[in-house]
Design a protein around this motif. Structure first.
Motif, PDB file in Angstrom:
ATOM      1  N   GLN A  35       3.954  10.976  17.743  1.00 15.86           N
ATOM      2  CA  GLN A  35       4.275  12.298  17.219  1.00 15.86           C
ATOM      3  C   GLN A  35       3.310  13.323  17.801  1.00 15.86           C
ATOM      4  N   ILE A  36       3.728  14.580  17.775  1.00 21.89           N
ATOM      5  CA  ILE A  36       2.884  15.690  18.220  1.00 21.89           C
ATOM      6  C   ILE A  36       2.720  16.634  17.041  1.00 21.89           C
ATOM      7  N   THR A  37       1.482  17.048  16.793  1.00 25.78           N
ATOM      8  CA  THR A  37       1.223  17.914  15.646  1.00 25.78           C
ATOM      9  C   THR A  37       1.876  19.280  15.828  1.00 25.78           C
ATOM     10  N   GLN A  38       2.143  19.938  14.720  1.00 26.00           N
ATOM     11  CA  GLN A  38       2.757  21.258  14.751  1.00 26.00           C
ATOM     12  C   GLN A  38       1.749  22.350  15.106  1.00 26.00           C
ATOM     13  N   ARG A  39       0.468  22.074  14.855  1.00 30.08           N
ATOM     14  CA  ARG A  39      -0.590  23.057  15.125  1.00 30.08           C
ATOM     15  C   ARG A  39      -1.608  22.462  16.081  1.00 30.08           C
ATOM     16  N   ASP A  40      -2.361  23.327  16.743  1.00 35.69           N
ATOM     17  CA  ASP A  40      -3.377  22.848  17.675  1.00 35.69           C
ATOM     18  C   ASP A  40      -4.745  22.751  17.010  1.00 35.69           C
ATOM     19  N   ASN A  41      -5.721  22.335  17.794  1.00 35.26           N
ATOM     20  CA  ASN A  41      -7.087  22.152  17.287  1.00 35.26           C
ATOM     21  C   ASN A  41      -7.685  23.434  16.721  1.00 35.26           C
ATOM     22  N   ASN A  42      -7.306  24.552  17.282  1.00 33.53           N
ATOM     23  CA  ASN A  42      -7.885  25.821  16.858  1.00 33.53           C
ATOM     24  C   ASN A  42      -7.224  26.420  15.626  1.00 33.53           C
ATOM     25  N   HIS A  43      -6.190  25.766  15.145  1.00 36.19           N
ATOM     26  CA  HIS A  43      -5.460  26.266  13.973  1.00 36.19           C
ATOM     27  C   HIS A  43      -5.297  25.177  12.922  1.00 36.19           C
ATOM     28  N   ASP A  44      -6.360  24.411  12.711  1.00 32.98           N
ATOM     29  CA  ASP A  44      -6.411  23.378  11.672  1.00 32.98           C
ATOM     30  C   ASP A  44      -5.310  22.336  11.797  1.00 32.98           C
ATOM     31  N   GLY A  45      -4.950  21.983  13.018  1.00 33.65           N
ATOM     32  CA  GLY A  45      -3.880  21.019  13.244  1.00 33.65           C
ATOM     33  C   GLY A  45      -4.120  19.662  12.614  1.00 33.65           C
ATOM     34  N   LEU A  46      -5.335  19.157  12.715  1.00 27.68           N
ATOM     35  CA  LEU A  46      -5.640  17.851  12.135  1.00 27.68           C
ATOM     36  C   LEU A  46      -5.542  17.896  10.617  1.00 27.68           C
ATOM     37  N   LEU A  47      -6.157  18.865  10.005  1.00 28.78           N
ATOM     38  CA  LEU A  47      -6.105  19.005   8.546  1.00 28.78           C
ATOM     39  C   LEU A  47      -4.667  19.187   8.071  1.00 28.78           C
ATOM     40  N   TYR A  48      -3.904  20.005   8.768  1.00 22.06           N
ATOM     41  CA  TYR A  48      -2.517  20.252   8.389  1.00 22.06           C
ATOM     42  C   TYR A  48      -1.709  18.951   8.394  1.00 22.06           C
ATOM     43  N   GLU A  49      -1.851  18.147   9.436  1.00 20.39           N
ATOM     44  CA  GLU A  49      -1.088  16.903   9.527  1.00 20.39           C
ATOM     45  C   GLU A  49      -1.543  15.874   8.496  1.00 20.39           C
ATOM     46  N   ILE A  50      -2.828  15.788   8.250  1.00 19.32           N
ATOM     47  CA  ILE A  50      -3.306  14.854   7.216  1.00 19.32           C
ATOM     48  C   ILE A  50      -2.740  15.245   5.863  1.00 19.32           C
ATOM     49  N   GLU A  51      -2.794  16.514   5.539  1.00 20.10           N
ATOM     50  CA  GLU A  51      -2.228  16.975   4.260  1.00 20.10           C
ATOM     51  C   GLU A  51      -0.727  16.730   4.229  1.00 20.10           C
ATOM     52  N   ASN A  52      -0.040  17.002   5.325  1.00 21.03           N
ATOM     53  CA  ASN A  52       1.409  16.838   5.391  1.00 21.03           C
ATOM     54  C   ASN A  52       1.815  15.369   5.272  1.00 21.03           C
ATOM     55  N   GLN A  53       1.071  14.474   5.896  1.00 19.41           N
ATOM     56  CA  GLN A  53       1.402  13.045   5.895  1.00 19.41           C
ATOM     57  C   GLN A  53       1.035  12.348   4.582  1.00 19.41           C
ATOM     58  N   PHE A  54      -0.077  12.743   3.977  1.00 20.32           N
ATOM     59  CA  PHE A  54      -0.601  11.978   2.853  1.00 20.32           C
ATOM     60  C   PHE A  54      -0.562  12.671   1.509  1.00 20.32           C
ATOM     61  N   LEU A  55      -0.429  13.982   1.493  1.00 19.05           N
ATOM     62  CA  LEU A  55      -0.473  14.690   0.217  1.00 19.05           C
ATOM     63  C   LEU A  55       0.864  15.294  -0.186  1.00 19.05           C
ATOM     64  N   ASN A  56       1.807  15.332   0.717  1.00 15.99           N
ATOM     65  CA  ASN A  56       3.123  15.911   0.399  1.00 15.99           C
ATOM     66  C   ASN A  56       4.181  14.841   0.346  1.00 15.99           C
TER      67      ASN A  56
END
Length: 56
Positions: A35-56
């Motif tokens: 998969q490819i994240t929706q956001r890049d490193n400069n726009h909290d991409g890692l945090l966004y995907e972790i929240e999206n995968q595990f908290l939603n």
């Protein structure tokens, strides 16, 4: 699960159960990622995907 953005992350992405390439990743990493994240490193991409995968 693993996240990467450059060629030095290729093996990690390939060996993980689910490999994410960051939106701004190198083309070779994007080709092997699951998969490819929706956001890049400069726009909290890692945090966004972790929240999206595990908290939603």
């Amino acid at each position: 699960i693993a996240f990467g953005d450059t060629s030095n992350d290729l093996e990690m992405i390939q060996e993980s159960g689910i490999g994410f390439a960051m939106k701004n990743a190198t083309p070779d990493l994007k080709r092997v990622a699951d998969q490819i994240t929706q956001r890049d490193n400069n726009h909290d991409g890692l945090l966004y995907e972790i929240e999206n995968q595990f908290l939603n």
